[in-house]
Scaffold this motif. Structure first.
Motif, mmCIF file in Angstrom:
data_model
loop_
_atom_site.group_PDB
_atom_site.id
_atom_site.type_symbol
_atom_site.label_atom_id
_atom_site.label_comp_id
_atom_site.label_asym_id
_atom_site.label_seq_id
_atom_site.Cartn_x
_atom_site.Cartn_y
_atom_site.Cartn_z
ATOM 1 N N THR A 231 -16.053 12.624 14.209
ATOM 2 C CA THR A 231 -15.253 11.363 13.451
ATOM 3 C C THR A 231 -16.385 11.179 12.156
ATOM 4 O OG1 THR A 231 -14.127 10.915 15.280
ATOM 5 C CG2 THR A 231 -14.183 9.371 13.423
ATOM 6 N N GLU B 129 -16.669 8.661 9.119
ATOM 7 C CA GLU B 129 -16.363 7.320 8.434
ATOM 8 C C GLU B 129 -16.943 7.446 7.132
ATOM 9 O OE1 GLU B 129 -16.188 2.390 8.588
ATOM 10 O OE2 GLU B 129 -16.567 3.620 10.430
ATOM 11 N N SER C 170 -12.126 5.968 10.960
ATOM 12 C CA SER C 170 -13.255 5.113 11.168
ATOM 13 C C SER C 170 -13.841 5.353 12.475
ATOM 14 C CB SER C 170 -12.530 3.778 11.371
ATOM 15 O OG SER C 170 -13.243 2.632 11.846
#
Length: 382
Positions: free
Chosen positions: A341, A343, A379
């Protein structure tokens, strides 16, 4: 402090590219893990995995087994050195850098003197040495042993004193990729089977610091080392160094033959761990971190892994094994490898996102996750 003498000016982008080149982050180096640890003067290592991620970002073909093997053969060790934090060092640097920063560790003990009333520090150091050299011990065991001799002392202060007065290393399997182990400590001399060594000459360490982090100011190196009064060393070396200044007039020193690439040199995305030394080793971090996003790599007292885009801090990342992966909002399902992930702190072009995704896939493959990578832009707090 601003320089009174006019020197050639290095702007932020020029400093960025020069620092990335020294840090092996403009292109991956054909260098062994051991040589890289030495060149970088150690790797920040509060946690077990960051040194492995640091080397992956910097070295061509790096695999965790290479550093793990160096840990097990005792060619590199984990110990407290600069800034009173744990670093992974070569055996040579473990023996010779710790004495250089010992005055700072002695001052640290002084902060806890109220909890050490009646404690003879020389005796504490000797008792601790005998105890940990008999066999590696946990800090709890060390504290318990010291409390037997000084039951009225503050337990935390005793722990700090032992950690600061002795050059303690974390023995394996702690720090070995794919293995786990409680933190157990012994002296660096006992672990390496070598006698204590004199401190590296400070002038030599200044040269090495500039090779890995320059161009840099006196304050930059003082922050990196956790030491004061290094100006005299820079002044001794001034005749052999190139001198510049930044856009604020701060005097910067550098090795004459050190790389200072064109500011327009491309810088590929790089995934860095929490506490990467690139982000911790200059008093003025604007060469890598835009002041507008200062502090965004932390949530409370948790540090996040960081992402460089075009050479500057541009986001955070985390990797989860076998997690639900998404790419641009599309759920890919359970992955056999890992989901990364990302961000971002700013909008990124489609081309930049493709480069970031490719680098994430390389990271997952190099770290031995297998099964491919799923990359999600979102996020890390979500």
């Amino acid at each position: 402090m601003a320089s009174r003498t006019k020197h050639p000016v290095l702007d932020t982008r020029a400093l960025n590219r020069a620092t990335l080149a020294r840090q092996l982050l403009l292109s991956r180096a054909e260098m062994s893990a051991r040589d890289a640890v030495g060149h970088l003067l150690g790797l920040q290592a509060q946690n077990v995995k960051p040194p492995y991620f640091q080397l992956h970002a910097r070295l061509a073909g790096f695999r965790p087994a290479e550093l793990a093997g160096l840990m097990e053969s005792r060619d590199v060790v984990r110990m407290v050195t600069m800034r009173s934090t744990i670093h992974t060092h070569t055996a040579h640097d473990a023996l010779t850098l710790r004495p250089l920063v010992q005055p700072a560790r002695d001052r640290e003990v002084a902060y806890f003197r109220k909890g050490l009333v009646g404690v003879d520090l020389d005796s504490l150091a000797e008792r601790s040495r005998v105890f940990v050299e008999a066999e590696p011990r946990t800090m709890g065991e060390i504290r318990g042993e010291l409390l037997r001799h000084w039951p009225d002392a503050d337990p935390q202060s005793l722990s700090v004193a032992a950690r600061c007065l002795l050059p303690l290393v974390q023995v394996t399997p702690r720090g070995v990729w794919g293995r786990s182990g409680q933190v157990r400590l012994t002296t660096v001399e006992s672990w390496l089977g070598k006698p204590a060594a004199p401190a590296q000459p400070v002038d030599d360490v200044v040269r090495r610091y500039l090779a890995a982090f320059g161009p840099a100011s006196v304050k930059d190196m003082q922050l990196w080392a956790g030491l004061t009064r290094l100006k005299d060393a820079f002044e001794r070396l001034r005749p052999e160094l190139d001198v510049f200044q930044d856009e604020n007039g701060v005097e910067l020193f550098d090795l004459p033959d050190a790389p200072r690439p064109d500011p327009g040199t491309p810088a590929p995305p790089r995934f860095l761990p929490e506490f990467d030394n690139l982000l911790l080793s200059h008093a003025d971090r604007s060469r890598v971190v835009d002041p507008a996003i200062k502090g965004r790599t932390w949530t409370g007292n948790q540090a996040h892994c960081t992402l460089l885009v075009d050479g500057f801090l541009a986001g955070l990342w985390k990797m989860e094994r076998g997690a639900e992966g998404k790419t641009e909002g599309k759920t890919e399902g359970k992955t056999e490898g890992a989901a990364v992930t990302v961000e971002l702190f700013r909008k990124a072009s489609a081309a930049e996102k493709e480069e970031i995704a490719a680098e994430a896939e390389l990271l997952v493959a190099a770290m031995g996750e297998g099964g491919g990578a799923s990359v999600r832009f979102g996020s890390i707090h979500g």
